[in-house]
Design a protein around this motif. Structure first.
Motif, PDB file in Angstrom:
ATOM      1  N   PRO A 218      -7.275  30.256  33.942  1.00  0.00           N
ATOM      2  CA  PRO A 218      -6.571  30.079  35.212  1.00  0.00           C
ATOM      3  C   PRO A 218      -7.219  30.857  36.356  1.00  0.00           C
ATOM      4  CG  PRO A 218      -5.011  30.490  33.437  1.00  0.00           C
ATOM      5  CD  PRO A 218      -6.373  30.725  32.873  1.00  0.00           C
ATOM      6  N   ARG A 219      -7.742  32.050  36.044  1.00  0.00           N
ATOM      7  CA  ARG A 219      -8.346  32.860  37.095  1.00  0.00           C
ATOM      8  C   ARG A 219      -9.220  33.944  36.471  1.00  0.00           C
ATOM      9  NH1 ARG A 219      -6.481  30.808  40.044  1.00  0.00           N
ATOM     10  NH2 ARG A 219      -4.755  31.588  41.302  1.00  0.00           N
ATOM     11  N   LEU A 220     -10.310  34.280  37.162  1.00  0.00           N
ATOM     12  CA  LEU A 220     -11.091  35.469  36.814  1.00  0.00           C
ATOM     13  C   LEU A 220     -10.757  36.554  37.818  1.00  0.00           C
ATOM     14  CD1 LEU A 220     -14.611  33.966  35.962  1.00  0.00           C
ATOM     15  CD2 LEU A 220     -12.699  34.471  34.415  1.00  0.00           C
ATOM     16  N   ARG A 221     -10.313  37.699  37.296  1.00  0.00           N
ATOM     17  CA  ARG A 221      -9.961  38.844  38.131  1.00  0.00           C
ATOM     18  C   ARG A 221     -10.571  40.092  37.505  1.00  0.00           C
ATOM     19  NH1 ARG A 221      -4.913  36.391  36.901  1.00  0.00           N
ATOM     20  NH2 ARG A 221      -3.974  35.207  38.631  1.00  0.00           N
TER      21      ARG A 221
ATOM     22  N   GLN B 189      -5.796  36.171  57.127  1.00  0.00           N
ATOM     23  CA  GLN B 189      -5.883  34.752  56.770  1.00  0.00           C
ATOM     24  C   GLN B 189      -6.791  34.019  57.755  1.00  0.00           C
ATOM     25  OE1 GLN B 189      -4.067  33.073  54.271  1.00  0.00           O
ATOM     26  NE2 GLN B 189      -4.275  30.929  54.881  1.00  0.00           N
ATOM     27  N   ALA B 190      -6.663  34.353  59.043  1.00  0.00           N
ATOM     28  CA  ALA B 190      -7.510  33.724  60.056  1.00  0.00           C
ATOM     29  C   ALA B 190      -8.970  34.102  59.848  1.00  0.00           C
ATOM     30  CB  ALA B 190      -7.038  34.125  61.449  1.00  0.00           C
ATOM     31  N   ALA B 191      -9.226  35.365  59.483  1.00  0.00           N
ATOM     32  CA  ALA B 191     -10.605  35.798  59.242  1.00  0.00           C
ATOM     33  C   ALA B 191     -11.220  35.063  58.063  1.00  0.00           C
ATOM     34  CB  ALA B 191     -10.636  37.310  59.006  1.00  0.00           C
TER      35      ALA B 191
ATOM     36  N   ILE C 226      -3.827  36.309  49.476  1.00  0.00           N
ATOM     37  CA  ILE C 226      -4.511  35.174  50.095  1.00  0.00           C
ATOM     38  C   ILE C 226      -5.484  34.545  49.100  1.00  0.00           C
ATOM     39  CG2 ILE C 226      -6.081  34.465  51.940  1.00  0.00           C
ATOM     40  CD1 ILE C 226      -4.875  36.753  53.637  1.00  0.00           C
ATOM     41  N   PHE C 227      -6.244  35.379  48.389  1.00  0.00           N
ATOM     42  CA  PHE C 227      -7.168  34.846  47.373  1.00  0.00           C
ATOM     43  C   PHE C 227      -6.401  33.994  46.348  1.00  0.00           C
ATOM     44  CE2 PHE C 227      -9.723  39.114  47.676  1.00  0.00           C
ATOM     45  CZ  PHE C 227     -10.110  38.797  48.964  1.00  0.00           C
ATOM     46  N   GLU C 228      -5.280  34.538  45.889  1.00  0.00           N
ATOM     47  CA  GLU C 228      -4.504  33.856  44.857  1.00  0.00           C
ATOM     48  C   GLU C 228      -3.908  32.551  45.382  1.00  0.00           C
ATOM     49  OE1 GLU C 228      -3.883  34.671  41.616  1.00  0.00           O
ATOM     50  OE2 GLU C 228      -5.309  36.329  41.696  1.00  0.00           O
ATOM     51  N   GLN C 229      -3.493  32.570  46.636  1.00  0.00           N
ATOM     52  CA  GLN C 229      -2.913  31.373  47.241  1.00  0.00           C
ATOM     53  C   GLN C 229      -3.883  30.197  47.202  1.00  0.00           C
ATOM     54  OE1 GLN C 229      -1.794  31.972  51.347  1.00  0.00           O
ATOM     55  NE2 GLN C 229      -1.552  29.776  51.739  1.00  0.00           N
ATOM     56  N   HIS C 230      -5.178  30.497  47.313  1.00  0.00           N
ATOM     57  CA  HIS C 230      -6.185  29.437  47.387  1.00  0.00           C
ATOM     58  C   HIS C 230      -6.937  29.245  46.068  1.00  0.00           C
ATOM     59  CE1 HIS C 230      -5.491  28.887  51.652  1.00  0.00           C
ATOM     60  NE2 HIS C 230      -5.492  30.199  51.781  1.00  0.00           N
ATOM     61  N   GLY C 231      -6.522  29.962  45.010  1.00  0.00           N
ATOM     62  CA  GLY C 231      -7.109  29.743  43.697  1.00  0.00           C
ATOM     63  C   GLY C 231      -8.483  30.343  43.503  1.00  0.00           C
TER      64      GLY C 231
END
Length: 544
Positions: free
Chosen positions: A212-215, A442-444, A485-490
Protein backbone atom coordinates in the motif's frame (compact mmCIF):
# COMPACT_ATOMS: atom_id res chain seq x y z
CA UNK A 1 2.95 45.21 -36.19
CA UNK A 2 5.59 42.88 -37.63
CA UNK A 3 6.30 45.59 -40.23
CA UNK A 4 6.68 48.17 -37.43
CA UNK A 5 9.10 45.88 -35.62
CA UNK A 6 11.17 45.38 -38.78
CA UNK A 7 11.38 49.14 -39.37
CA UNK A 8 12.43 49.75 -35.77
CA UNK A 9 15.03 46.98 -36.03
CA UNK A 10 16.54 48.59 -39.14
CA UNK A 11 16.64 52.03 -37.50
CA UNK A 12 18.52 50.65 -34.50
CA UNK A 13 20.92 48.65 -36.70
CA UNK A 14 21.75 51.79 -38.72
CA UNK A 15 22.65 53.49 -35.43
CA UNK A 16 25.54 51.04 -35.02
CA UNK A 17 24.12 48.49 -32.56
CA UNK A 18 25.16 44.87 -32.95
CA UNK A 19 22.45 42.54 -34.32
CA UNK A 20 21.54 40.96 -30.98
CA UNK A 21 21.30 44.26 -29.13
CA UNK A 22 19.43 45.83 -32.04
CA UNK A 23 16.83 43.05 -31.92
CA UNK A 24 16.48 43.55 -28.17
CA UNK A 25 16.15 47.34 -28.28
CA UNK A 26 13.66 47.15 -31.12
CA UNK A 27 11.60 44.58 -29.27
CA UNK A 28 11.64 46.55 -26.03
CA UNK A 29 10.48 49.71 -27.77
CA UNK A 30 7.46 47.96 -29.25
CA UNK A 31 6.37 45.53 -26.55
CA UNK A 32 3.96 48.09 -25.10
CA UNK A 33 2.10 48.43 -28.39
CA UNK A 34 -1.23 46.60 -28.25
CA UNK A 35 -1.63 43.55 -30.40
CA UNK A 36 2.06 42.65 -30.82
CA UNK A 37 2.33 38.86 -30.55
CA UNK A 38 5.83 37.49 -30.15
CA UNK A 39 6.58 34.00 -31.40
CA UNK A 40 8.71 31.65 -29.27
CA UNK A 41 12.26 31.21 -30.44
CA UNK A 42 13.76 27.93 -31.67
CA UNK A 43 17.08 26.16 -31.02
CA UNK A 44 20.04 28.30 -32.05
CA UNK A 45 18.14 31.59 -31.98
CA UNK A 46 20.14 34.52 -30.59
CA UNK A 47 18.41 36.28 -27.73
CA UNK A 48 21.18 38.75 -26.93
CA UNK A 49 24.62 39.29 -28.42
CA UNK A 50 26.12 42.40 -26.84
CA UNK A 51 29.75 43.24 -27.58
CA UNK A 52 29.15 46.62 -25.86
CA UNK A 53 31.41 48.55 -28.22
CA UNK A 54 28.92 51.23 -29.27
CA UNK A 55 27.06 53.81 -27.22
CA UNK A 56 23.82 53.01 -29.04
CA UNK A 57 23.75 49.63 -27.32
CA UNK A 58 23.48 51.32 -23.92
CA UNK A 59 19.85 52.32 -24.47
CA UNK A 60 18.59 48.85 -23.56
CA UNK A 61 20.24 48.80 -20.11
CA UNK A 62 18.51 50.06 -16.97
CA UNK A 63 20.92 51.60 -14.46
CA UNK A 64 24.05 53.67 -14.67
CA UNK A 65 27.02 51.55 -15.66
CA UNK A 66 30.55 52.77 -15.93
CA UNK A 67 32.96 51.88 -18.72
CA UNK A 68 36.46 50.49 -18.97
CA UNK A 69 38.67 48.65 -21.44
CA UNK A 70 37.03 45.47 -22.61
CA UNK A 71 38.12 41.92 -23.25
CA UNK A 72 40.39 42.23 -26.29
CA UNK A 73 38.39 45.35 -27.16
CA UNK A 74 38.05 49.02 -26.28
CA UNK A 75 34.97 48.93 -24.10
CA UNK A 76 33.10 47.02 -21.39
CA UNK A 77 30.25 47.76 -19.00
CA UNK A 78 31.30 48.09 -15.36
CA UNK A 79 29.76 48.41 -11.92
CA UNK A 80 31.95 50.02 -9.23
CA UNK A 81 30.47 50.19 -5.74
CA UNK A 82 33.64 51.37 -3.98
CA UNK A 83 33.26 54.62 -2.07
CA UNK A 84 29.54 54.56 -2.83
CA UNK A 85 30.07 55.02 -6.54
CA UNK A 86 27.54 53.71 -9.06
CA UNK A 87 24.51 51.50 -8.70
CA UNK A 88 25.08 47.89 -7.60
CA UNK A 89 23.41 46.33 -10.63
CA UNK A 90 22.32 47.05 -14.16
CA UNK A 91 19.76 45.09 -16.12
CA UNK A 92 18.20 44.60 -19.50
CA UNK A 93 14.72 43.23 -20.03
CA UNK A 94 14.23 40.12 -22.18
CA UNK A 95 10.76 39.75 -23.75
CA UNK A 96 9.31 36.83 -21.79
CA UNK A 97 6.88 36.02 -24.59
CA UNK A 98 9.71 34.95 -26.88
CA UNK A 99 11.67 32.72 -24.48
CA UNK A 100 8.97 30.87 -22.53
CA UNK A 101 9.79 27.17 -22.39
CA UNK A 102 13.23 27.71 -23.93
CA UNK A 103 16.49 26.58 -22.38
CA UNK A 104 18.90 29.51 -22.62
CA UNK A 105 22.69 29.21 -22.67
CA UNK A 106 24.24 32.37 -21.24
CA UNK A 107 27.88 33.45 -21.38
CA UNK A 108 29.96 36.56 -20.70
CA UNK A 109 33.52 37.64 -20.07
CA UNK A 110 33.93 38.97 -16.52
CA UNK A 111 36.74 40.84 -14.73
CA UNK A 112 36.83 41.80 -11.05
CA UNK A 113 38.83 44.20 -8.88
CA UNK A 114 38.80 43.99 -5.10
CA UNK A 115 35.35 42.44 -4.72
CA UNK A 116 34.74 41.78 -1.04
CA UNK A 117 33.87 38.39 0.44
CA UNK A 118 30.31 37.13 0.14
CA UNK A 119 28.27 37.37 3.35
CA UNK A 120 26.22 34.41 2.03
CA UNK A 121 27.01 31.85 -0.68
CA UNK A 122 24.32 33.29 -2.97
CA UNK A 123 25.68 36.88 -2.85
CA UNK A 124 28.59 38.35 -4.81
CA UNK A 125 29.09 39.03 -8.51
CA UNK A 126 25.85 38.73 -10.45
CA UNK A 127 25.62 37.42 -13.98
CA UNK A 128 22.04 36.30 -13.54
CA UNK A 129 18.56 36.09 -14.96
CA UNK A 130 15.70 37.38 -12.80
CA UNK A 131 12.59 35.40 -13.76
CA UNK A 132 9.06 35.92 -12.52
CA UNK A 133 6.00 33.70 -12.91
CA UNK A 134 2.55 34.20 -11.37
CA UNK A 135 3.59 32.29 -8.24
CA UNK A 136 7.39 32.22 -7.96
CA UNK A 137 10.66 34.01 -8.60
CA UNK A 138 13.85 32.37 -9.89
CA UNK A 139 17.43 33.64 -10.05
CA UNK A 140 19.59 31.26 -12.14
CA UNK A 141 23.14 32.57 -12.37
CA UNK A 142 26.79 31.86 -13.06
CA UNK A 143 28.96 30.65 -10.19
CA UNK A 144 31.59 33.35 -9.67
CA UNK A 145 34.13 33.86 -6.91
CA UNK A 146 35.04 37.22 -5.41
CA UNK A 147 38.40 39.02 -5.02
CA UNK A 148 40.44 40.17 -8.01
CA UNK A 149 40.73 38.25 -11.27
CA UNK A 150 41.44 38.98 -14.92
CA UNK A 151 38.99 38.32 -17.73
CA UNK A 152 37.43 34.89 -17.55
CA UNK A 153 34.38 33.25 -19.04
CA UNK A 154 31.23 32.98 -16.95
CA UNK A 155 28.47 30.64 -18.09
CA UNK A 156 25.15 29.22 -17.00
CA UNK A 157 22.09 27.55 -18.51
CA UNK A 158 18.48 27.70 -17.44
CA UNK A 159 15.04 26.75 -18.64
CA UNK A 160 12.56 29.61 -18.73
CA UNK A 161 9.24 28.49 -17.20
CA UNK A 162 6.38 28.19 -19.64
CA UNK A 163 4.38 30.65 -17.55
CA UNK A 164 7.12 33.27 -17.16
CA UNK A 165 5.74 36.81 -17.01
CA UNK A 166 9.01 38.74 -16.78
CA UNK A 167 12.66 38.01 -17.58
CA UNK A 168 15.64 40.31 -17.10
CA UNK A 169 19.39 39.87 -17.37
CA UNK A 170 21.11 41.31 -14.29
CA UNK A 171 24.80 42.27 -14.10
CA UNK A 172 26.62 43.68 -11.09
CA UNK A 173 27.21 43.19 -7.38
CA UNK A 174 25.03 42.03 -4.51
CA UNK A 175 25.90 42.59 -0.84
CA UNK A 176 29.57 43.09 -1.73
CA UNK A 177 31.80 46.02 -2.68
CA UNK A 178 34.34 46.36 -5.47
CA UNK A 179 34.38 46.67 -9.23
CA UNK A 180 33.24 44.21 -11.87
CA UNK A 181 33.23 44.55 -15.67
CA UNK A 182 31.34 42.59 -18.34
CA UNK A 183 31.96 42.08 -22.04
CA UNK A 184 30.73 39.81 -24.85
CA UNK A 185 27.42 39.10 -23.14
CA UNK A 186 25.56 36.42 -25.11
CA UNK A 187 22.29 34.57 -24.65
CA UNK A 188 20.97 32.04 -27.13
CA UNK A 189 18.47 29.20 -27.22
CA UNK A 190 20.07 25.82 -26.49
CA UNK A 191 16.76 23.96 -26.58
CA UNK A 192 13.40 25.15 -27.86
CA UNK A 193 10.11 24.88 -25.98
CA UNK A 194 8.27 21.59 -25.78
CA UNK A 195 5.52 21.77 -28.38
CA UNK A 196 3.75 18.51 -27.48
CA UNK A 197 3.65 16.92 -24.03
CA UNK A 198 3.85 13.13 -23.71
CA UNK A 199 0.57 11.29 -23.27
CA UNK A 200 -0.28 9.95 -19.80
CA UNK A 201 0.99 6.47 -19.07
CA UNK A 202 -1.77 3.90 -19.69
CA UNK A 203 -3.44 1.87 -16.96
CA UNK A 204 -2.58 2.00 -13.28
CA UNK A 205 0.49 4.11 -12.53
CA UNK A 206 3.60 1.95 -12.13
CA UNK A 207 5.10 2.08 -8.64
CA UNK A 208 7.43 -0.93 -8.61
CA UNK A 209 6.05 -2.68 -5.52
CA UNK A 210 2.79 -4.28 -4.38
CA UNK A 211 2.54 -2.68 -0.93
CA UNK A 212 0.00 0.00 0.00
CA UNK A 213 2.83 2.42 0.77
CA UNK A 214 6.58 2.66 1.31
CA UNK A 215 7.43 4.76 4.35
CA UNK A 216 10.92 5.04 5.78
CA UNK A 217 13.98 7.23 5.99
CA UNK A 218 17.15 8.26 4.28
CA UNK A 219 20.08 6.81 6.20
CA UNK A 220 23.77 7.50 6.62
CA UNK A 221 26.02 4.98 4.81
CA UNK A 222 27.77 4.20 8.11
CA UNK A 223 24.60 2.68 9.57
CA UNK A 224 25.08 -0.65 11.36
CA UNK A 225 22.87 -3.65 11.97
CA UNK A 226 21.49 -2.16 15.18
CA UNK A 227 20.31 0.89 13.23
CA UNK A 228 18.65 -1.19 10.51
CA UNK A 229 17.03 -3.38 13.14
CA UNK A 230 15.66 -0.34 14.97
CA UNK A 231 14.25 1.23 11.83
CA UNK A 232 12.97 -1.96 10.21
CA UNK A 233 11.89 -4.15 13.12
CA UNK A 234 11.26 -1.86 16.10
CA UNK A 235 9.83 1.11 14.18
CA UNK A 236 8.37 -0.95 11.29
CA UNK A 237 9.91 1.16 8.51
CA UNK A 238 9.87 -0.58 5.13
CA UNK A 239 12.13 1.72 3.08
CA UNK A 240 15.59 3.26 3.23
CA UNK A 241 17.24 5.63 0.79
CA UNK A 242 20.90 4.56 0.71
CA UNK A 243 23.26 7.41 -0.14
CA UNK A 244 26.31 6.81 -2.31
CA UNK A 245 27.76 10.06 -1.03
CA UNK A 246 31.23 11.58 -1.30
CA UNK A 247 32.54 14.57 0.61
CA UNK A 248 34.96 17.35 -0.30
CA UNK A 249 35.84 20.98 0.27
CA UNK A 250 33.11 23.35 -1.00
CA UNK A 251 34.11 24.98 -4.27
CA UNK A 252 36.91 22.55 -5.03
CA UNK A 253 36.56 20.19 -8.02
CA UNK A 254 36.20 16.53 -7.11
CA UNK A 255 38.70 14.05 -8.43
CA UNK A 256 37.86 11.53 -11.11
CA UNK A 257 41.11 9.64 -10.65
CA UNK A 258 39.90 7.65 -7.66
CA UNK A 259 36.15 7.79 -8.32
CA UNK A 260 35.84 4.12 -9.27
CA UNK A 261 37.72 3.01 -6.14
CA UNK A 262 35.52 5.25 -3.97
CA UNK A 263 32.32 3.94 -5.59
CA UNK A 264 33.40 0.32 -5.18
CA UNK A 265 34.00 0.91 -1.48
CA UNK A 266 30.53 2.41 -1.07
CA UNK A 267 28.85 -0.41 -2.98
CA UNK A 268 30.56 -2.97 -0.75
CA UNK A 269 28.92 -1.26 2.24
CA UNK A 270 25.58 -1.67 0.48
CA UNK A 271 26.35 -5.30 -0.37
CA UNK A 272 26.87 -6.02 3.33
CA UNK A 273 23.63 -4.28 4.30
CA UNK A 274 21.30 -5.98 1.78
CA UNK A 275 20.95 -9.28 3.72
CA UNK A 276 20.03 -7.23 6.80
CA UNK A 277 17.47 -5.27 4.81
CA UNK A 278 15.97 -8.57 3.65
CA UNK A 279 15.90 -9.80 7.24
CA UNK A 280 14.10 -6.70 8.51
CA UNK A 281 11.77 -6.20 5.55
CA UNK A 282 13.26 -2.98 4.20
CA UNK A 283 13.17 -1.91 0.57
CA UNK A 284 16.24 0.03 -0.62
CA UNK A 285 16.57 3.01 -2.95
CA UNK A 286 20.11 3.23 -4.34
CA UNK A 287 20.73 6.98 -4.40
CA UNK A 288 23.71 8.20 -6.43
CA UNK A 289 24.21 11.29 -4.29
CA UNK A 290 27.63 12.03 -5.81
CA UNK A 291 27.91 11.31 -9.55
CA UNK A 292 31.27 11.69 -11.30
CA UNK A 293 32.31 15.23 -12.12
CA UNK A 294 30.27 16.95 -9.41
CA UNK A 295 31.40 19.85 -7.25
CA UNK A 296 31.21 19.92 -3.43
CA UNK A 297 28.21 21.93 -2.22
CA UNK A 298 28.07 24.33 0.72
CA UNK A 299 27.05 21.28 2.80
CA UNK A 300 30.29 19.53 1.88
CA UNK A 301 29.03 16.65 -0.27
CA UNK A 302 29.81 16.30 -3.97
CA UNK A 303 26.67 17.21 -5.91
CA UNK A 304 25.10 16.39 -9.28
CA UNK A 305 26.36 19.35 -11.28
CA UNK A 306 29.47 20.88 -12.87
CA UNK A 307 31.31 18.50 -15.25
CA UNK A 308 28.33 16.17 -15.34
CA UNK A 309 26.87 18.69 -17.79
CA UNK A 310 30.00 20.12 -19.41
CA UNK A 311 32.10 17.06 -20.24
CA UNK A 312 30.74 14.38 -22.56
CA UNK A 313 33.29 11.87 -21.27
CA UNK A 314 31.93 12.33 -17.74
CA UNK A 315 28.39 11.79 -19.02
CA UNK A 316 29.48 8.59 -20.74
CA UNK A 317 31.09 7.45 -17.49
CA UNK A 318 27.83 8.19 -15.67
CA UNK A 319 25.90 5.93 -18.06
CA UNK A 320 28.48 3.15 -17.79
CA UNK A 321 28.61 3.18 -13.99
CA UNK A 322 24.85 2.71 -13.91
CA UNK A 323 25.26 -0.24 -16.28
CA UNK A 324 27.62 -1.71 -13.70
CA UNK A 325 25.23 -1.06 -10.80
CA UNK A 326 22.38 -2.62 -12.78
CA UNK A 327 24.43 -5.78 -13.41
CA UNK A 328 25.54 -5.96 -9.79
CA UNK A 329 22.03 -5.79 -8.33
CA UNK A 330 19.92 -7.36 -11.05
CA UNK A 331 18.71 -10.14 -8.75
CA UNK A 332 18.75 -8.23 -5.45
CA UNK A 333 15.23 -8.50 -4.01
CA UNK A 334 15.47 -5.69 -1.43
CA UNK A 335 16.33 -3.02 -4.00
CA UNK A 336 13.20 -1.13 -4.98
CA UNK A 337 14.80 1.35 -7.33
CA UNK A 338 17.75 3.28 -8.72
CA UNK A 339 17.66 7.04 -8.01
CA UNK A 340 19.84 8.16 -10.93
CA UNK A 341 21.19 11.41 -9.46
CA UNK A 342 20.40 13.33 -6.31
CA UNK A 343 19.10 16.86 -6.90
CA UNK A 344 20.59 17.49 -10.38
CA UNK A 345 21.64 21.08 -11.12
CA UNK A 346 22.23 22.19 -14.69
CA UNK A 347 24.17 25.37 -13.96
CA UNK A 348 25.55 25.12 -17.48
CA UNK A 349 25.06 22.56 -20.24
CA UNK A 350 27.93 22.69 -22.71
CA UNK A 351 27.32 22.24 -26.42
CA UNK A 352 27.62 18.56 -27.30
CA UNK A 353 26.47 17.48 -23.82
CA UNK A 354 23.06 16.16 -22.78
CA UNK A 355 20.84 18.15 -20.49
CA UNK A 356 19.51 16.20 -17.50
CA UNK A 357 16.32 15.02 -19.22
CA UNK A 358 18.28 13.53 -22.12
CA UNK A 359 21.05 12.13 -19.90
CA UNK A 360 18.51 10.50 -17.58
CA UNK A 361 16.74 8.95 -20.56
CA UNK A 362 20.01 7.68 -22.06
CA UNK A 363 21.00 6.20 -18.69
CA UNK A 364 17.60 4.60 -18.13
CA UNK A 365 17.76 2.94 -21.55
CA UNK A 366 21.20 1.54 -20.67
CA UNK A 367 19.81 0.11 -17.42
CA UNK A 368 16.85 -1.38 -19.28
CA UNK A 369 19.22 -3.35 -21.52
CA UNK A 370 20.38 -5.18 -18.40
CA UNK A 371 17.35 -5.08 -16.09
CA UNK A 372 13.99 -4.66 -17.87
CA UNK A 373 11.94 -4.35 -14.67
CA UNK A 374 13.86 -2.46 -11.97
CA UNK A 375 12.25 0.78 -10.86
CA UNK A 376 14.13 3.83 -12.10
CA UNK A 377 13.70 7.01 -10.06
CA UNK A 378 14.16 10.41 -11.67
CA UNK A 379 14.38 13.80 -9.98
CA UNK A 380 14.12 17.02 -11.96
CA UNK A 381 16.45 20.01 -12.03
CA UNK A 382 17.13 22.19 -10.24
CA UNK A 383 17.63 20.51 -6.88
CA UNK A 384 14.70 18.10 -7.19
CA UNK A 385 12.39 20.74 -5.70
CA UNK A 386 8.60 20.62 -6.09
CA UNK A 387 8.83 23.53 -8.55
CA UNK A 388 11.21 21.56 -10.75
CA UNK A 389 8.46 19.25 -11.96
CA UNK A 390 6.46 22.20 -13.30
CA UNK A 391 8.80 22.43 -16.30
CA UNK A 392 9.78 18.77 -16.67
CA UNK A 393 8.32 15.98 -18.79
CA UNK A 394 8.59 12.20 -18.33
CA UNK A 395 11.42 10.39 -20.06
CA UNK A 396 10.50 7.90 -22.79
CA UNK A 397 11.31 4.81 -20.71
CA UNK A 398 8.89 2.46 -18.92
CA UNK A 399 8.71 1.71 -15.18
CA UNK A 400 9.90 5.12 -13.97
CA UNK A 401 8.90 6.76 -10.69
CA UNK A 402 9.39 10.52 -10.31
CA UNK A 403 10.75 12.10 -7.18
CA UNK A 404 10.80 15.46 -5.42
CA UNK A 405 12.33 16.72 -2.19
CA UNK A 406 10.31 18.91 0.18
CA UNK A 407 12.08 21.58 2.21
CA UNK A 408 9.74 24.48 1.47
CA UNK A 409 9.96 27.05 2.97
CA UNK A 410 13.70 26.71 3.41
CA UNK A 411 13.82 29.66 5.80
CA UNK A 412 11.95 27.45 8.27
CA UNK A 413 13.22 23.93 7.53
CA UNK A 414 16.91 24.95 7.36
CA UNK A 415 16.98 27.69 9.98
CA UNK A 416 20.36 27.83 11.71
CA UNK A 417 21.93 25.28 9.36
CA UNK A 418 24.08 27.64 7.30
CA UNK A 419 23.62 30.78 9.46
CA UNK A 420 23.91 29.88 13.12
CA UNK A 421 22.60 33.21 14.48
CA UNK A 422 19.49 33.31 12.30
CA UNK A 423 16.40 34.54 14.21
CA UNK A 424 13.98 31.71 15.05
CA UNK A 425 11.27 30.97 12.48
CA UNK A 426 7.98 29.39 13.56
CA UNK A 427 5.58 27.19 11.60
CA UNK A 428 2.74 27.82 11.03
CA UNK A 429 3.40 31.52 10.77
CA UNK A 430 4.43 34.45 8.62
CA UNK A 431 7.75 33.71 6.91
CA UNK A 432 9.32 36.41 4.75
CA UNK A 433 6.00 38.19 4.32
CA UNK A 434 3.92 35.10 3.47
CA UNK A 435 1.60 33.05 5.64
CA UNK A 436 2.78 29.44 5.78
CA UNK A 437 0.34 26.75 6.90
CA UNK A 438 -0.88 23.44 5.54
CA UNK A 439 -2.74 25.14 2.68
CA UNK A 440 0.48 26.94 1.67
CA UNK A 441 2.42 23.66 1.77
CA UNK A 442 -0.22 22.06 -0.44
CA UNK A 443 0.16 24.96 -2.88
CA UNK A 444 3.96 24.55 -2.86
CA UNK A 445 3.50 20.87 -3.75
CA UNK A 446 0.95 21.59 -6.49
CA UNK A 447 3.51 21.13 -9.32
CA UNK A 448 4.10 17.58 -8.05
CA UNK A 449 0.37 16.91 -7.84
CA UNK A 450 -0.14 18.29 -11.35
CA UNK A 451 2.74 16.19 -12.73
CA UNK A 452 1.27 13.05 -11.19
CA UNK A 453 -2.20 13.75 -12.61
CA UNK A 454 -1.04 14.93 -16.04
CA UNK A 455 1.19 11.96 -16.78
CA UNK A 456 -0.33 9.21 -14.59
CA UNK A 457 2.94 8.48 -12.80
CA UNK A 458 3.83 7.48 -9.26
CA UNK A 459 5.55 9.96 -6.93
CA UNK A 460 8.23 9.31 -4.34
CA UNK A 461 9.25 12.03 -1.88
CA UNK A 462 12.89 11.08 -1.43
CA UNK A 463 13.70 13.71 1.21
CA UNK A 464 11.80 16.01 3.54
CA UNK A 465 12.58 17.37 6.97
CA UNK A 466 12.58 20.22 9.45
CA UNK A 467 15.56 21.06 11.64
CA UNK A 468 15.16 19.74 15.19
CA UNK A 469 15.76 23.10 16.92
CA UNK A 470 12.83 24.85 15.22
CA UNK A 471 10.87 26.77 17.92
CA UNK A 472 8.43 24.86 20.13
CA UNK A 473 6.63 22.06 18.33
CA UNK A 474 7.09 23.72 14.92
CA UNK A 475 9.11 20.88 13.42
CA UNK A 476 6.55 18.25 14.40
CA UNK A 477 3.64 20.35 13.13
CA UNK A 478 5.40 20.88 9.79
CA UNK A 479 6.20 17.19 9.42
CA UNK A 480 2.63 16.20 10.30
CA UNK A 481 1.21 18.53 7.66
CA UNK A 482 3.50 17.46 4.82
CA UNK A 483 3.10 13.75 5.58
CA UNK A 484 -0.68 14.11 5.52
CA UNK A 485 -0.39 15.72 2.09
CA UNK A 486 1.89 12.91 0.86
CA UNK A 487 -0.58 10.32 2.15
CA UNK A 488 -3.54 12.12 0.61
CA UNK A 489 -1.99 11.69 -2.84
CA UNK A 490 -0.67 8.15 -2.36
CA UNK A 491 3.04 9.03 -2.44
CA UNK A 492 5.83 6.89 -1.03
CA UNK A 493 8.25 8.81 1.21
CA UNK A 494 11.50 8.71 3.16
CA UNK A 495 12.27 11.12 5.99
CA UNK A 496 15.63 12.90 5.97
CA UNK A 497 17.39 11.46 7.90
CA UNK A 498 17.88 8.51 10.28
CA UNK A 499 21.23 8.13 12.07
CA UNK A 500 23.01 10.55 9.80
CA UNK A 501 23.65 14.17 10.98
CA UNK A 502 21.95 14.78 14.32
CA UNK A 503 20.45 18.10 13.17
CA UNK A 504 17.79 16.12 11.32
CA UNK A 505 17.55 13.28 13.83
CA UNK A 506 14.16 12.51 15.39
CA UNK A 507 16.05 10.71 18.17
CA UNK A 508 17.54 14.05 19.33
CA UNK A 509 15.77 16.86 21.14
CA UNK A 510 15.41 20.59 20.34
CA UNK A 511 18.66 21.72 22.04
CA UNK A 512 21.17 22.05 19.20
CA UNK A 513 24.04 21.93 21.68
CA UNK A 514 22.99 18.52 23.02
CA UNK A 515 24.36 15.81 20.73
CA UNK A 516 22.93 12.94 22.79
CA UNK A 517 19.73 11.08 21.86
CA UNK A 518 16.87 11.78 24.25
CA UNK A 519 15.86 9.27 26.91
CA UNK A 520 12.21 9.53 25.83
CA UNK A 521 10.98 9.58 22.22
CA UNK A 522 10.59 13.05 20.75
CA UNK A 523 7.27 14.20 19.30
CA UNK A 524 8.85 13.90 15.83
CA UNK A 525 9.92 10.32 16.46
CA UNK A 526 6.47 9.39 17.72
CA UNK A 527 4.93 10.96 14.60
CA UNK A 528 7.11 8.92 12.24
CA UNK A 529 6.56 5.72 14.19
CA UNK A 530 2.81 6.27 14.10
CA UNK A 531 2.95 6.32 10.29
CA UNK A 532 5.48 3.47 10.10
CA UNK A 533 3.06 1.44 12.21
CA UNK A 534 0.69 1.39 9.20
CA UNK A 535 3.34 -0.25 6.99
CA UNK A 536 3.15 -3.73 5.52
CA UNK A 537 6.29 -5.72 4.86
CA UNK A 538 7.32 -7.13 1.46
CA UNK A 539 6.67 -10.79 0.77
CA UNK A 540 10.38 -11.56 0.38
CA UNK A 541 11.21 -10.38 3.92
CA UNK A 542 13.18 -13.14 5.65
CA UNK A 543 12.23 -12.31 9.22
CA UNK A 544 14.33 -13.40 12.17
Amino acid sequence: MRFQFFNQLMRVRRSGATPGVAWLIAGLSLLSLAGWAAEPLSKGSVVLDADLETASADAAWVGHPGYDAGFESARSLCVDSRAGGGQPTIRVRIPAETVRGCTLRCSAMVKAEGVSAKPNPWNGIKFMLAIETPDRKLWPQAALETGTFDWKRAVFSTKIPADATAVALVLGLEQVTGKVCFDNVKLFVAKGPITAKPAPAPGIAYKGHDLPRLRGAMIGPQIDEAGLRTLGRDWNGNLIRWQLIRHGRPGQPSSLADYDAWLEGELKRLDAALPLCQRYGIYVVVDLHSPPGGRPTVSGYVGSDDRLFTDRAVQDKFVELWRGIARRYRNAKPIWGFDLANEPVEDYVEEGCDDWHDLAERTARAIREIDPQRTIIVEAPPWGSPDSLADFTPIAVANVVYSAHMYVPGQFTHQGVHQRNQPPVTYPGDIEGKRWDKAALQAALQPVIDFQRTYNVHIYIGEFSAIRWAPGDSACRYLRDVIEIFEQHGWDWSYHAFREWNGWSVEHGPDRNDARPTAQPTDRQLLLREWFGKNQKPGWAAGE
